[in-house]
Design a protein around this motif. Structure first.
Motif, PDB file in Angstrom:
ATOM      1  N   ILE A 110       0.860  -1.187   0.000  1.00 29.99           N
ATOM      2  CA  ILE A 110       0.000   0.000   0.000  1.00 29.99           C
ATOM      3  C   ILE A 110       0.890   1.229   0.000  1.00 29.99           C
ATOM      4  CG2 ILE A 110      -1.660   1.309   1.377  1.00 29.99           C
ATOM      5  CD1 ILE A 110      -2.701  -1.432   2.366  1.00 29.99           C
ATOM      6  N   TYR A 139       3.574   0.609   2.761  1.00 28.46           N
ATOM      7  CA  TYR A 139       3.321  -0.285   3.894  1.00 28.46           C
ATOM      8  C   TYR A 139       3.009  -1.658   3.309  1.00 28.46           C
ATOM      9  CZ  TYR A 139       0.436  -2.557   7.472  1.00 28.46           C
ATOM     10  OH  TYR A 139      -0.120  -3.460   8.350  1.00 28.46           O
ATOM     11  N   ASP A 196      -5.783  -7.682  13.488  1.00 30.33           N
ATOM     12  CA  ASP A 196      -5.798  -6.228  13.449  1.00 30.33           C
ATOM     13  C   ASP A 196      -4.341  -5.795  13.314  1.00 30.33           C
ATOM     14  OD1 ASP A 196      -5.687  -3.508  14.034  1.00 30.33           O
ATOM     15  OD2 ASP A 196      -7.392  -3.628  15.409  1.00 30.33           O
ATOM     16  N   CYS A 210      -8.990  -2.176   4.691  1.00 37.30           N
ATOM     17  CA  CYS A 210      -8.212  -1.127   5.354  1.00 37.30           C
ATOM     18  C   CYS A 210      -9.006   0.165   5.370  1.00 37.30           C
ATOM     19  CB  CYS A 210      -6.900  -0.864   4.623  1.00 37.30           C
ATOM     20  SG  CYS A 210      -5.890  -2.332   4.343  1.00 37.30           S
ATOM     21  N   SER A 211      -8.802   0.933   6.423  1.00 37.04           N
ATOM     22  CA  SER A 211      -9.315   2.296   6.429  1.00 37.04           C
ATOM     23  C   SER A 211      -8.151   3.231   6.138  1.00 37.04           C
ATOM     24  CB  SER A 211      -9.955   2.642   7.778  1.00 37.04           C
ATOM     25  OG  SER A 211      -8.959   2.859   8.736  1.00 37.04           O
ATOM     26  N   PHE A 212      -8.483   4.352   5.504  1.00 40.68           N
ATOM     27  CA  PHE A 212      -7.479   5.348   5.136  1.00 40.68           C
ATOM     28  C   PHE A 212      -7.947   6.696   5.634  1.00 40.68           C
ATOM     29  CE2 PHE A 212      -7.274   1.872   2.155  1.00 40.68           C
ATOM     30  CZ  PHE A 212      -5.914   1.645   2.035  1.00 40.68           C
ATOM     31  N   PHE A 261      -9.129  -8.968   3.697  1.00 42.38           N
ATOM     32  CA  PHE A 261      -8.447  -7.889   4.411  1.00 42.38           C
ATOM     33  C   PHE A 261      -9.007  -6.570   3.903  1.00 42.38           C
ATOM     34  CE2 PHE A 261      -5.282 -10.937   5.815  1.00 42.38           C
ATOM     35  CZ  PHE A 261      -4.868 -10.408   7.025  1.00 42.38           C
ATOM     36  N   TYR A 284     -12.735   3.383   3.177  1.00 41.18           N
ATOM     37  CA  TYR A 284     -12.461   1.947   3.231  1.00 41.18           C
ATOM     38  C   TYR A 284     -12.250   1.345   1.854  1.00 41.18           C
ATOM     39  CZ  TYR A 284     -13.565   1.651   8.161  1.00 41.18           C
ATOM     40  OH  TYR A 284     -13.532   1.794   9.510  1.00 41.18           O
ATOM     41  N   VAL A 315      -3.054   4.401   7.650  1.00 38.70           N
ATOM     42  CA  VAL A 315      -3.631   3.149   7.154  1.00 38.70           C
ATOM     43  C   VAL A 315      -3.896   2.234   8.338  1.00 38.70           C
ATOM     44  CG1 VAL A 315      -3.223   1.216   5.576  1.00 38.70           C
ATOM     45  CG2 VAL A 315      -2.142   3.400   5.120  1.00 38.70           C
ATOM     46  N   HIS A 316      -5.045   1.584   8.315  1.00 36.29           N
ATOM     47  CA  HIS A 316      -5.380   0.628   9.374  1.00 36.29           C
ATOM     48  C   HIS A 316      -6.041  -0.584   8.721  1.00 36.29           C
ATOM     49  CE1 HIS A 316      -7.766  -0.265  13.333  1.00 36.29           C
ATOM     50  NE2 HIS A 316      -6.765  -1.100  13.133  1.00 36.29           N
ATOM     51  N   CYS A 317      -5.328  -1.714   8.678  1.00 32.62           N
ATOM     52  CA  CYS A 317      -5.828  -2.902   7.986  1.00 32.62           C
ATOM     53  C   CYS A 317      -6.226  -3.985   8.986  1.00 32.62           C
ATOM     54  CB  CYS A 317      -4.768  -3.450   7.035  1.00 32.62           C
ATOM     55  SG  CYS A 317      -4.314  -2.274   5.737  1.00 32.62           S
ATOM     56  N   LYS A 318      -7.276  -4.689   8.620  1.00 31.02           N
ATOM     57  CA  LYS A 318      -7.821  -5.736   9.488  1.00 31.02           C
ATOM     58  C   LYS A 318      -8.381  -6.875   8.652  1.00 31.02           C
ATOM     59  CE  LYS A 318     -10.003  -2.877  13.062  1.00 31.02           C
ATOM     60  NZ  LYS A 318     -11.337  -2.602  13.631  1.00 31.02           N
TER      61      LYS A 318
END
Ligand SMILES: *[C@@H]1O[C@H](CO)[C@@H](O)[C@H](O)[C@H]1NC(C)=O
Length: 146
Positions: free
Chosen positions: A36, A71, A59, A90-92, A88, A102, A51-54
């Motif tokens: 990313i 990333y 998490d 991710c939020s941005f 998977f 998302y 960036v937050h991916c889950k």
């Protein structure tokens, strides 16, 4: 008591079966790598991208990327996607954006990438596909590959 030789043979057969299962996992279920990149144009002001991916099980936490920074994470998708496909998302977020944005960065039901390289801008994400060098999706939507 069992003859020790037959025990050894049984144990060896068990070991061979385990090795074959492992090897088939490597063939049918290769590791997927997601990349990313913060591709928000740096002019007039560069913006850091958070960036937050889950997935259902993992998490991966928050990561902040400066312009051009990448990333990456990797995982082995589910061997039995018909029972539980790996997804998977991710939020941005960036300074001045009103909400989280998302994207599904990997959905085993649709994606067949082994290297999934996303370039993120304010409008959404783009990644190269087999059919197209650069396929772009806006937030929260996606392109079906299969
Ligand atoms: C972006 O992140 C870098 C590295 O963490 C930091 O030095 C810089 O001040 C940040 N820029 C902004 C606009 O927040």
């Amino acid at each position: 008591m069992a003859n020790p030789n037959s025990m050894t043979i049984k144990f060896s057969i068990l070991l061979i079966i385990i090795l074959l299962v492992e090897a088939s996992g490597l063939t049918f279920n290769p590791k997927v790598h997601v990349y990313i990149r913060n591709d928000i144009p740096p002019h007039p002001t560069p913006l850091n991208l958070t960036v937050h991916c889950k997935s259902k099980d993992d998490d991966l936490g928050f990561h902040t990327l400066v312009y051009g920074e990448i990333y990456t994470f990797s995982f082995r998708p589910s061997l039995f996607p018909q029972f539980s496909a790996t997804l998977f998302f991710c939020s941005f977020a960036w300074k001045g954006s009103p909400d989280l944005h998302y994207l599904d960065v990997y959905d085993e039901d649709f994606d067949d990438c082994i290297v999934c390289s996303w370039k993120i801008t304010k409008t959404g994400g783009c990644k190269p596909l087999k059919q197209k060098p650069d396929a772009c999706v806006v937030w929260n939507t996606r392109i079906a590959l299969k």
